[in-house]
Write a protein that holds these residues in place. Sequence first.
Motif, PDB file in Angstrom:
ATOM      1  N   GLY A  42       0.774  -1.234   0.000  1.00  0.00           N
ATOM      2  CA  GLY A  42       0.000   0.000   0.000  1.00  0.00           C
ATOM      3  C   GLY A  42       0.803   1.281   0.000  1.00  0.00           C
ATOM      4  N   LYS A  43       2.118   1.194   0.037  1.00  0.00           N
ATOM      5  CA  LYS A  43       2.950   2.391   0.043  1.00  0.00           C
ATOM      6  C   LYS A  43       3.421   2.738  -1.370  1.00  0.00           C
ATOM      7  CE  LYS A  43       2.809   3.096   4.463  1.00  0.00           C
ATOM      8  NZ  LYS A  43       2.054   4.271   4.981  1.00  0.00           N
ATOM      9  N   PHE A  44       3.520   4.043  -1.633  1.00  0.00           N
ATOM     10  CA  PHE A  44       4.010   4.448  -2.948  1.00  0.00           C
ATOM     11  C   PHE A  44       5.438   3.988  -3.170  1.00  0.00           C
ATOM     12  CE2 PHE A  44       6.420   7.441  -5.567  1.00  0.00           C
ATOM     13  CZ  PHE A  44       5.842   7.128  -6.793  1.00  0.00           C
ATOM     14  N   SER A  45       6.232   3.966  -2.126  1.00  0.00           N
ATOM     15  CA  SER A  45       7.626   3.519  -2.261  1.00  0.00           C
ATOM     16  C   SER A  45       7.688   2.106  -2.830  1.00  0.00           C
ATOM     17  CB  SER A  45       8.347   3.579  -0.913  1.00  0.00           C
ATOM     18  OG  SER A  45       7.688   2.786   0.056  1.00  0.00           O
ATOM     19  N   SER A  46       6.738   1.262  -2.460  1.00  0.00           N
ATOM     20  CA  SER A  46       6.684  -0.105  -2.987  1.00  0.00           C
ATOM     21  C   SER A  46       6.270  -0.103  -4.457  1.00  0.00           C
ATOM     22  CB  SER A  46       5.715  -0.958  -2.168  1.00  0.00           C
ATOM     23  OG  SER A  46       6.167  -1.072  -0.842  1.00  0.00           O
ATOM     24  N   LEU A  47       5.294   0.739  -4.791  1.00  0.00           N
ATOM     25  CA  LEU A  47       4.872   0.852  -6.185  1.00  0.00           C
ATOM     26  C   LEU A  47       6.020   1.355  -7.053  1.00  0.00           C
ATOM     27  CD1 LEU A  47       2.713   0.790  -8.399  1.00  0.00           C
ATOM     28  CD2 LEU A  47       2.017   3.084  -7.681  1.00  0.00           C
ATOM     29  N   ALA A  48       6.767   2.340  -6.553  1.00  0.00           N
ATOM     30  CA  ALA A  48       7.898   2.877  -7.298  1.00  0.00           C
ATOM     31  C   ALA A  48       8.972   1.813  -7.510  1.00  0.00           C
ATOM     32  CB  ALA A  48       8.491   4.087  -6.566  1.00  0.00           C
ATOM     33  N   GLU A  49       9.187   0.966  -6.500  1.00  0.00           N
ATOM     34  CA  GLU A  49      10.179  -0.095  -6.632  1.00  0.00           C
ATOM     35  C   GLU A  49       9.711  -1.155  -7.631  1.00  0.00           C
ATOM     36  OE1 GLU A  49      13.763  -2.317  -5.779  1.00  0.00           O
ATOM     37  OE2 GLU A  49      13.119  -0.218  -5.909  1.00  0.00           O
ATOM     38  N   ILE A  50       8.436  -1.482  -7.609  1.00  0.00           N
ATOM     39  CA  ILE A  50       7.877  -2.420  -8.590  1.00  0.00           C
ATOM     40  C   ILE A  50       8.086  -1.862  -9.996  1.00  0.00           C
ATOM     41  CG2 ILE A  50       5.715  -3.387  -9.511  1.00  0.00           C
ATOM     42  CD1 ILE A  50       4.753  -3.496  -6.541  1.00  0.00           C
ATOM     43  N   HIS A  51       7.752  -0.594 -10.189  1.00  0.00           N
ATOM     44  CA  HIS A  51       7.905   0.048 -11.496  1.00  0.00           C
ATOM     45  C   HIS A  51       9.368   0.059 -11.924  1.00  0.00           C
ATOM     46  CE1 HIS A  51       7.940   3.341 -14.491  1.00  0.00           C
ATOM     47  NE2 HIS A  51       6.698   2.963 -14.734  1.00  0.00           N
ATOM     48  N   ARG A  52      10.257   0.374 -10.992  1.00  0.00           N
ATOM     49  CA  ARG A  52      11.688   0.404 -11.315  1.00  0.00           C
ATOM     50  C   ARG A  52      12.173  -0.966 -11.779  1.00  0.00           C
ATOM     51  NH1 ARG A  52      16.535  -0.871  -9.552  1.00  0.00           N
ATOM     52  NH2 ARG A  52      15.752  -1.934  -7.697  1.00  0.00           N
ATOM     53  N   LEU A  53      11.784  -2.000 -11.064  1.00  0.00           N
ATOM     54  CA  LEU A  53      12.237  -3.347 -11.403  1.00  0.00           C
ATOM     55  C   LEU A  53      11.664  -3.825 -12.740  1.00  0.00           C
ATOM     56  CD1 LEU A  53      12.012  -4.906  -7.832  1.00  0.00           C
ATOM     57  CD2 LEU A  53      14.101  -4.485  -9.141  1.00  0.00           C
ATOM     58  N   LEU A  54      10.428  -3.437 -13.042  1.00  0.00           N
ATOM     59  CA  LEU A  54       9.815  -3.855 -14.304  1.00  0.00           C
ATOM     60  C   LEU A  54      10.431  -3.163 -15.515  1.00  0.00           C
ATOM     61  CD1 LEU A  54       5.953  -4.000 -13.610  1.00  0.00           C
ATOM     62  CD2 LEU A  54       7.607  -5.869 -13.553  1.00  0.00           C
ATOM     63  N   PHE A  55      10.780  -1.882 -15.367  1.00  0.00           N
ATOM     64  CA  PHE A  55      11.111  -1.064 -16.547  1.00  0.00           C
ATOM     65  C   PHE A  55      12.532  -0.510 -16.572  1.00  0.00           C
ATOM     66  CE2 PHE A  55       6.488  -0.791 -15.950  1.00  0.00           C
ATOM     67  CZ  PHE A  55       6.071  -1.273 -17.187  1.00  0.00           C
ATOM     68  N   THR A  56      13.371  -0.895 -15.624  1.00  0.00           N
ATOM     69  CA  THR A  56      14.721  -0.322 -15.553  1.00  0.00           C
ATOM     70  C   THR A  56      15.562  -0.627 -16.792  1.00  0.00           C
ATOM     71  OG1 THR A  56      16.652  -0.059 -14.112  1.00  0.00           O
ATOM     72  CG2 THR A  56      15.787  -2.307 -14.349  1.00  0.00           C
ATOM     73  N   ASP A  57      15.277  -1.714 -17.489  1.00  0.00           N
ATOM     74  CA  ASP A  57      16.023  -2.062 -18.706  1.00  0.00           C
ATOM     75  C   ASP A  57      15.549  -1.289 -19.930  1.00  0.00           C
ATOM     76  OD1 ASP A  57      17.498  -4.000 -17.314  1.00  0.00           O
ATOM     77  OD2 ASP A  57      15.964  -5.522 -17.653  1.00  0.00           O
ATOM     78  N   ILE A  58      14.448  -0.554 -19.747  1.00  0.00           N
ATOM     79  CA  ILE A  58      13.810   0.088 -20.901  1.00  0.00           C
ATOM     80  C   ILE A  58      13.841   1.613 -20.832  1.00  0.00           C
ATOM     81  CG2 ILE A  58      11.701   0.154 -22.302  1.00  0.00           C
ATOM     82  CD1 ILE A  58      10.887  -2.453 -20.691  1.00  0.00           C
ATOM     83  N   TYR A  59      13.550   2.170 -19.645  1.00  0.00           N
ATOM     84  CA  TYR A  59      13.425   3.621 -19.514  1.00  0.00           C
ATOM     85  C   TYR A  59      14.306   4.188 -18.400  1.00  0.00           C
ATOM     86  CZ  TYR A  59       9.128   2.811 -22.215  1.00  0.00           C
ATOM     87  OH  TYR A  59       8.218   2.428 -23.165  1.00  0.00           O
ATOM     88  N   ASP A  60      14.860   5.350 -18.642  1.00  0.00           N
ATOM     89  CA  ASP A  60      15.633   6.040 -17.604  1.00  0.00           C
ATOM     90  C   ASP A  60      14.741   6.480 -16.452  1.00  0.00           C
ATOM     91  OD1 ASP A  60      18.171   5.885 -18.794  1.00  0.00           O
ATOM     92  OD2 ASP A  60      17.769   7.623 -20.061  1.00  0.00           O
ATOM     93  N   PHE A  61      13.453   6.700 -16.726  1.00  0.00           N
ATOM     94  CA  PHE A  61      12.544   7.200 -15.689  1.00  0.00           C
ATOM     95  C   PHE A  61      11.906   6.083 -14.849  1.00  0.00           C
ATOM     96  CE2 PHE A  61       9.938   7.004 -19.628  1.00  0.00           C
ATOM     97  CZ  PHE A  61       8.976   6.091 -19.228  1.00  0.00           C
ATOM     98  N   ALA A  62      12.358   4.853 -15.016  1.00  0.00           N
ATOM     99  CA  ALA A  62      11.780   3.734 -14.250  1.00  0.00           C
ATOM    100  C   ALA A  62      11.833   4.019 -12.751  1.00  0.00           C
ATOM    101  CB  ALA A  62      12.530   2.444 -14.565  1.00  0.00           C
ATOM    102  N   GLY A  63      10.683   3.933 -12.112  1.00  0.00           N
ATOM    103  CA  GLY A  63      10.597   4.151 -10.669  1.00  0.00           C
ATOM    104  C   GLY A  63      10.537   5.605 -10.255  1.00  0.00           C
ATOM    105  N   GLN A  64      10.552   6.518 -11.218  1.00  0.00           N
ATOM    106  CA  GLN A  64      10.555   7.949 -10.903  1.00  0.00           C
ATOM    107  C   GLN A  64       9.200   8.582 -11.200  1.00  0.00           C
ATOM    108  OE1 GLN A  64      13.822   9.908 -12.912  1.00  0.00           O
ATOM    109  NE2 GLN A  64      15.253   8.265 -12.390  1.00  0.00           N
ATOM    110  N   VAL A  65       8.799   9.501 -10.345  1.00  0.00           N
ATOM    111  CA  VAL A  65       7.538  10.215 -10.528  1.00  0.00           C
ATOM    112  C   VAL A  65       7.631  11.056 -11.803  1.00  0.00           C
ATOM    113  CG1 VAL A  65       5.984  11.939  -9.539  1.00  0.00           C
ATOM    114  CG2 VAL A  65       7.091  10.262  -8.051  1.00  0.00           C
ATOM    115  N   ARG A  66       6.582  11.040 -12.595  1.00  0.00           N
ATOM    116  CA  ARG A  66       6.585  11.753 -13.880  1.00  0.00           C
ATOM    117  C   ARG A  66       6.744  13.273 -13.688  1.00  0.00           C
ATOM    118  NH1 ARG A  66       1.240  13.781 -14.314  1.00  0.00           N
ATOM    119  NH2 ARG A  66      -0.260  12.549 -13.092  1.00  0.00           N
TER     120      ARG A  66
END
Length: 201
Positions: A42-66
């Motif tokens: 339920g924490k945004f920090s966890s969502l950001a980490e999930i996003h980072r792990l999914l997309f770190t190979d693709i985008y520089d902004f992985a895990g970062q707020v738009r």
Amino acid sequence: MTLKNKLGINNSVELACEEEKISKKRALELFENNSLENMEAGKFSSLAEIHRLLFTDIYDFAGQVRDVNLAKGNFRFAPVIYLSAALESIDKMNQSTFDEIIEKYVEMNIAHPFREGNGRSMRIWLDLMLKKELHLVVDWSKIDKEDYLLAMERSPIKDLEIKHLLKAALTSDISNRIIYMKGIDTSYYYEGYAAYKTDEL
């Protein structure tokens, strides 16, 4: 329009295919190495980490707020200027019941914190909350794509529809890899970047 990416791809269709393939591989790794178990539900920090792990190979902004404003159709997601405050408020929302969890999910969708990949990341995040709080997850194979998209579209005004849809698909089979992976199937839950309009800041 094709997002700048680490793969050097300039074709949006090719990028979408590669993005799906790579993010699915990373999602499977998340599941198999139990990384999700160590995240705070339920924490945004966890969502950001999930996003980072999914997309770190693709985008520089992985895990970062738009840092751009996003709109889809006639709906504008949370403006960048208010996004940090919105995420702080969502962090504080209750999540002890099914209704509270879905209300938190809806608010995070309105915030739409990332430039791309919000849907896939948030469905994993939602299931993490449901699993830790209620020992349940959503069996996404039981949900019709169009019903889901329409319910999510209407959820900022009235969330009864999405609550009903998701509740009917709950399962106690929380360790099923196939059920987990269905939640990030982008061909099933279309969320392509081409559907977004952005205002560059």
